[in-house]
Design an enzyme around this catalytic site. Structure first.
Site, PDB file in Angstrom:
ATOM      1  N   GLY A  97      -7.315   4.679   3.599  1.00 28.89           N
ATOM      2  CA  GLY A  97      -7.333   3.196   2.504  1.00 28.89           C
ATOM      3  C   GLY A  97      -8.710   3.284   1.549  1.00 28.89           C
ATOM      4  N   ILE A  98      -9.672   4.302   2.002  1.00 24.02           N
ATOM      5  CA  ILE A  98     -10.979   4.313   1.209  1.00 24.02           C
ATOM      6  C   ILE A  98     -10.629   5.475   0.148  1.00 24.02           C
ATOM      7  CG2 ILE A  98     -12.412   3.148   2.838  1.00 24.02           C
ATOM      8  CD1 ILE A  98     -13.682   5.769   3.228  1.00 24.02           C
ATOM      9  N   ASN A 105      -3.373   9.552  -7.149  1.00 18.73           N
ATOM     10  CA  ASN A 105      -2.230  10.538  -7.017  1.00 18.73           C
ATOM     11  C   ASN A 105      -0.876   9.573  -7.082  1.00 18.73           C
ATOM     12  OD1 ASN A 105      -3.491  13.297  -7.470  1.00 18.73           O
ATOM     13  ND2 ASN A 105      -4.463  12.594  -5.750  1.00 18.73           N
ATOM     14  N   THR A 127       1.279   9.910   3.908  1.00 21.78           N
ATOM     15  CA  THR A 127       0.317  11.035   3.244  1.00 21.78           C
ATOM     16  C   THR A 127      -0.907  11.361   3.887  1.00 21.78           C
ATOM     17  OG1 THR A 127       0.082   9.322   1.542  1.00 21.78           O
ATOM     18  CG2 THR A 127       1.426  11.362   0.780  1.00 21.78           C
ATOM     19  N   SER A 168      -2.152   0.680  -4.445  1.00 20.43           N
ATOM     20  CA  SER A 168      -3.068   2.101  -3.934  1.00 20.43           C
ATOM     21  C   SER A 168      -4.204   2.492  -4.256  1.00 20.43           C
ATOM     22  CB  SER A 168      -1.923   2.971  -3.988  1.00 20.43           C
ATOM     23  OG  SER A 168      -2.409   4.438  -3.567  1.00 20.43           O
ATOM     24  N   ARG A 203     -11.616   8.323  -2.703  1.00 19.38           N
ATOM     25  CA  ARG A 203     -11.798   9.768  -2.341  1.00 19.38           C
ATOM     26  C   ARG A 203     -13.350  10.321  -2.213  1.00 19.38           C
ATOM     27  NH1 ARG A 203      -9.593  13.184  -7.302  1.00 19.38           N
ATOM     28  NH2 ARG A 203      -7.928  11.946  -6.865  1.00 19.38           N
ATOM     29  N   GLU A 216      -0.269  -3.579   4.531  1.00 16.79           N
ATOM     30  CA  GLU A 216      -1.375  -2.522   4.486  1.00 16.79           C
ATOM     31  C   GLU A 216      -1.304  -2.069   6.071  1.00 16.79           C
ATOM     32  OE1 GLU A 216      -3.828  -0.969   3.715  1.00 16.79           O
ATOM     33  OE2 GLU A 216      -4.112  -1.279   1.648  1.00 16.79           O
ATOM     34  N   ASP A 246       0.831  -1.261   0.054  1.00 20.56           N
ATOM     35  CA  ASP A 246       0.190   0.039   0.083  1.00 20.56           C
ATOM     36  C   ASP A 246       0.965   1.358  -0.120  1.00 20.56           C
ATOM     37  OD1 ASP A 246      -2.335   1.451   0.399  1.00 20.56           O
ATOM     38  OD2 ASP A 246      -1.625   1.748   2.503  1.00 20.56           O
ATOM     39  N   LYS A 266     -11.140  -0.776  -2.337  1.00 18.11           N
ATOM     40  CA  LYS A 266     -10.747  -1.601  -1.038  1.00 18.11           C
ATOM     41  C   LYS A 266     -12.041  -1.457  -0.070  1.00 18.11           C
ATOM     42  CE  LYS A 266      -5.870  -0.722  -1.241  1.00 18.11           C
ATOM     43  NZ  LYS A 266      -4.656   0.151  -0.703  1.00 18.11           N
TER      44      LYS A 266
HETATM   45  P1  B16 Z   1      -6.841  10.176  -3.792  1.00 15.92           P
HETATM   46  P2  B16 Z   1      -3.507   4.239   0.031  1.00 15.92           P
HETATM   47  C1  B16 Z   1      -5.555   6.322  -0.229  1.00 15.92           C
HETATM   48  O1  B16 Z   1      -4.168   5.662  -0.134  1.00 15.92           O
HETATM   49  C2  B16 Z   1      -5.689   6.882   1.289  1.00 15.92           C
HETATM   50  O2  B16 Z   1      -5.292   6.081   2.257  1.00 15.92           O
HETATM   51  C3  B16 Z   1      -7.187   7.364   1.268  1.00 15.92           C
HETATM   52  O3  B16 Z   1      -7.137   8.092   2.436  1.00 15.92           O
HETATM   53  C4  B16 Z   1      -7.265   8.231   0.116  1.00 15.92           C
HETATM   54  O4  B16 Z   1      -8.822   8.741   0.034  1.00 15.92           O
HETATM   55  C5  B16 Z   1      -7.238   7.287  -1.184  1.00 15.92           C
HETATM   56  O5  B16 Z   1      -5.983   6.880  -1.030  1.00 15.92           O
HETATM   57  C6  B16 Z   1      -7.552   8.196  -2.563  1.00 15.92           C
HETATM   58  O6  B16 Z   1      -6.621   8.864  -2.824  1.00 15.92           O
HETATM   59  O7  B16 Z   1      -7.714  11.047  -3.396  1.00 15.92           O
HETATM   60  O8  B16 Z   1      -5.410  10.654  -3.992  1.00 15.92           O
HETATM   61  O9  B16 Z   1      -7.016   9.506  -5.075  1.00 15.92           O
HETATM   62  O10 B16 Z   1      -3.739   3.926   1.503  1.00 15.92           O
HETATM   63  O11 B16 Z   1      -4.496   3.144  -0.754  1.00 15.92           O
HETATM   64  O12 B16 Z   1      -2.096   4.245  -0.683  1.00 15.92           O
HETATM   65 MG    MG Z   2      -2.803   2.993   3.321  1.00 17.44          MG
END
Ligand code: B16
Ligand code: MG
Length: 217
Positions: A46-47, A118, A17, A114, A49, A169, A9, A145
């Protein structure tokens, strides 16, 4: 050893971040005139946007139409991008580079899995993209996820069976995703927050390939 590939992850495992996500969501909450605590931010880890925004609006007891939701999500993302633009390799969490190198030298493939759209720009900013044999991010999956899609695609891109993969994770949704995909799992963080992992470690500082071999032989 059973493990032929490791899937990492990003947020909370390779870099922290989460604090940038939190700063951006807190600003959105403040613009909507409610407070968003660090405790509540745990629910967003982890969820995706849009799911994060749904939880934020539920906390603020605010209902908006779809168009406004899309605008809020876009504003949050612009803020987040402005924060990650300033990231440097110093923000890679302790022990990560050494452990990735140890895996490569031991013939274990490595992928990133991930939820973030971004992820690639973060990997570029911290200069670590070349360490991964495959990168699956939020742009390559349609199911968030705890659906296992992100990790199953990572395994497929590496050409390794899910049962021979190990996921690292930090979020419960990610642990559930790895379990749903039939993979082995090591949680990063505190055992009381991470149910159903094979093992939980605080980070990579003391993690060694020898340890993996002894756990999964
Ligand atoms: P983005 P990971 C996740 O990253 C973050 O833990 C989660 O807080 C965020 O909402 C998600 O990416 C979406 O991110 O807005 O940049 O597309 O833990 O799966 O690496
Ligand atoms: Mg994470």
């Amino acid at each position: 050893m059973k493990i032929k590939a490791c899937l990492f992850d990003l947020d909370g495992v390779v870099v922290d971040t989460a604090r940038y996500h939190y700063m951006a969501w807190k600003k959105i909450a403040s613009d909507l005139s409610f407070d968003f605590s660090e405790h509540d931010n745990e629910r967003l880890k982890g969820i995706s946007r849009m799911e994060s925004l749904d939880i934020l609006l539920e906390i603020g007891k605010i209902k908006v139409d779809l168009h406004t939701k899309e605008e809020l999500a876009a504003t949050k993302n612009s803020l987040y991008i402005s924060y990650i633009q300033k990231m440097t390799p110093d923000e890679i969490l302790p022990g990560v580079i050494r452990f990735l190198d140890e895996l490569h030298n031991g013939g274990i493939l490595v992928a990133l899995g991930s939820a973030s759209k971004n992820a690639m720009s973060i990997l570029d900013k911290i200069n670590i993209a070349q360490k991964f044999d495959a990168v699956i991010d939020g742009n390559k999956v349609s199911k968030a996820k705890p659906n296992p899609e992100v990790f199953l695609k990572g395994a497929a891109e590496l050409g390794i069976e899910p049962n021979d993969c190990l996921v690292f994770e930090d979020a419960q949704a990610g642990i559930d995703a790895a379990r749903n995909g039939g993979m082995h799992i090591i949680g990063i963080g505190q055992p009381e927050n991470l149910k159903n992992a094979d093992f939980v470690i605080p980070g990579f500082e003391t993690m060694r390939l020898d340890q993996l071999i002894s756990w999964y032989s």
